[in-house]
Every structure is written in structure tokens, then in C-alpha cells.
Design an enzyme around this catalytic site. Structure first.
Site: not given
Ligand code: GUN
Length: 285
Positions: A53, A97, A120
Site C-alpha cells: 500500500k 490493517q 476501506d
Molecule cells: N486485511 C485484509 N484485507 C484488508 C483490507 O482490505 N483492508 C484492511 N484494512 N485490512 C485488510
């Protein structure tokens, strides 16, 4: 034999669009875009995702702010950080996350993120907005799936769409997005009876159940569009999806590979959401 949907190429196209608009808004309006990424503990998979990211932010011209917290961080400390980020005007998007360590209530953290910075789209306000079709952010993985379906030239209107999996992150919002595009949507899950029969009726099949090679070619309608959201690691270390690729590609018209299908799309859509958040916060959208 199916055509392979190239998620890397579609993802690169989305990121290029975001990079171009980011550069233009910076030049014309002085807009800067920032994403805060918070990781708690040492989950190796989460570490990889967070690094990806950060790299994507750099590639599209965003500022990324990483907060790597100790496993022992308390819920109160994490809530304090989220509140600081909610007020920080350099930060347009906040991503915490998941999964979080067991002693932290994920729901409490998600609820604390300002809905305007919730890139998200996990906050209940944003989930509700998706339900009524009045949204600014779409959850990244389902939004990426929609973009992949679009890339095949398939018109969703009137099609039988089957979503396998009912998670809050993928299955449920995926079904809503397909419904908004006038699909006739069936949601299946681990307790569904007659799964094969239902799958055989699917013009568009989206599989997000988290079981390696769960859907086999004999469950796929001839000519179906098959999107595999799964990412499973086999005992031999190889990655595989929820769809058994070799048998499925003989029946599908289009199919996503794993890796290189849905995976790269998630981050691209996160970049898109972050740009949308920045524009909204600057009163540009
Ligand atoms: N963990 C696995 N996929 C995601 C996601 O799309 N967003 C977040 N914040 N955590 C994750």
C-alpha cells in the site's frame, strides 16, 4: 477455453488514472493527497500488504504516513491514534490493517474512523450508504471485482450473478454492487444446499469463500465469467484461489488467475478511494 482477465493490467490502468488526476489537482488546485496506514503487531501477511500500500501511494503521487504499533498496543492507544488522524488535515484516508490483535475490538476501531476518511468503506455509515446506493467509497475488493467484470465488456443487467461467500468485506457488498448494476443476485455460503446446481445457473460467478480449489469446472456454466477472490497457500507453498483453475478455464468465457487477478485490484481501488476522499475534503466533489 477462457480468456484470462489480467488484473495487473487493469490495476495499472486504474493507478495511472489516479496518478494523472492527482498530478493535475496538485498543479491546478494545490491539492495534496495523504493516506495513513496503521498496522498493529507483526502479522507477516499484514506487513506485506502494508508495504504494498505504501509503494502504491508513492507510485500515484500520494503521501503515505505509516504507523507501526507494537502488538501490546491497547485499544485506548489505538483509538487515540485514530482520533488524532481524524483531525489531521494532511491525512485524507485512514486504513487500519486487519486483523488486529485479539485484545482489540475491531468494531470499536472501525466505528471510530471518521466516515469521510474511511477509505476501506468498513464504517457502518458507509456500509449503509452502499445499501441505499448513495456512496462515495466502495469497499476495495468488490469495487475491483466490478472493474474486472467491466473490463470483459459483460453487461450485468439481467444476468444471473452468484456470489459465494457472505463476509462483510467481500461477499455482502459484492452482492449489493451487482444488484445495483441490475444483476439477479444469489448469495451462497458454506451452508448452502444444492451449491453445484446454483453455480451452474450463474452467468457471473464471484467466489470468495476462502477454501482452496473449492469450485471445480463441473460447477461452472459454459461461457460464465468467473472471478476468483480467493488467496490460499497450499502445503507446497504455492498460492491458489478458491476456483480450480485448470478445469474452470475449460468452461468459462473469462476467468481471473490467482495470483494476478483480483489481488492487484484491491490496492488500486484503495488509491481511487483515497483520491475521492481528498477531493471531497477539499470541497472539489
Ligand atoms: N486485511 C485484509 N484485507 C484488508 C483490507 O482490505 N483492508 C484492511 N484494512 N485490512 C485488510
Amino acid at each position: 477455453m477462457a480468456q484470462i482477465i489480467d488484473g495487473k493490467a487493469v490495476s495499472a490502468a486504474v493507478k495511472a488514472e489516479v496518478a494523472e488526476e492527482t498530478a493535475r489537482l496538485r498543479e491546478e488546485k494545490g491539492l495534496k493527497v495523504g493516506l495513513a496506514v496503521v498496522i498493529v503487531g507483526n502479522n507477516p501477511a499484514s506487513r506485506v500488504y502494508v508495504n504494498n500500500k505504501k509503494k502504491a501511494c508513492e507510485a500515484v503521487g500520494f503521501q503515505s504516513y505509516e504507523y507501526a504499533l507494537e502488538e501490546s498496543t491497547t485499544q485506548e492507544q489505538l483509538l487515540d491514534l485514530v482520533n488524532v488522524l481524524n483531525r489531521d488535515s494532511r491525512v485524507n484516508g485512514i486504513l487500519v490493517q486487519l486483523p488486529l490483535p485479539g485484545h482489540i475490538d475491531e468494531k470499536a476501531i472501525i466505528n471510530a474512523i471518521s466516515p469521510d476518511k474511511d477509505v476501506d468503506a468498513f464504517h457502518p455509515i458507509n456500509v449503509g450508504r452502499i445499501m441505499i446506493g448513495d456512496y462515495s467509497f466502495l469497499p476495495c475488493t468488490p469495487a475491483g471485482v466490478m472493474r474486472l467484470i467491466e473490463s470483459t465488456g459483460t453487461d450485468i443487467t439481467g444476468k444471473q450473478c452468484v456470489v459465494i461467500g457472505r463476509s462483510n468485506i467481500v461477499g455482502k457488498p459484492q452482492a449489493m454492487l451487482l444488484l445495483q448494476k441490475n444483476g439477479t443476485v444469489t448469495i451462497c455460503h458454506s451452508k448452502t444446499k444444492n451449491l453445484k446446481e446454483i453455480c451452474l445457473g450463474a452467468d457471473i460467478l464471484v467466489v470468495a469463500i476462502g477454501r482452496a480449489n473449492f469450485i471445480t469446472g463441473d460447477m461452472i456454466k459454459e461461457g460464465a465469467v468467473v472471478i476468483d477472490v480467493g488467496m490460499n497457500r497450499l502445503d507446497n507453498g504455492k498460492l491458489c484461489g478458491d476456483v480450480e483453475f485448470e478445469s474452470a478455464e475449460k468452461r468459462a468465457s473469462f476467468i481471473t488467475p490467482v495470483p494476478g487477478g483480483v489481488g492487484p485490484m484491491t490496492i488500486a481501488m484503495l488509491m481511487k478511494n483515497t483520491l475521492t476522499a481528498a477531493k471531497q475534503q477539499a470541497g472539489l466533489e
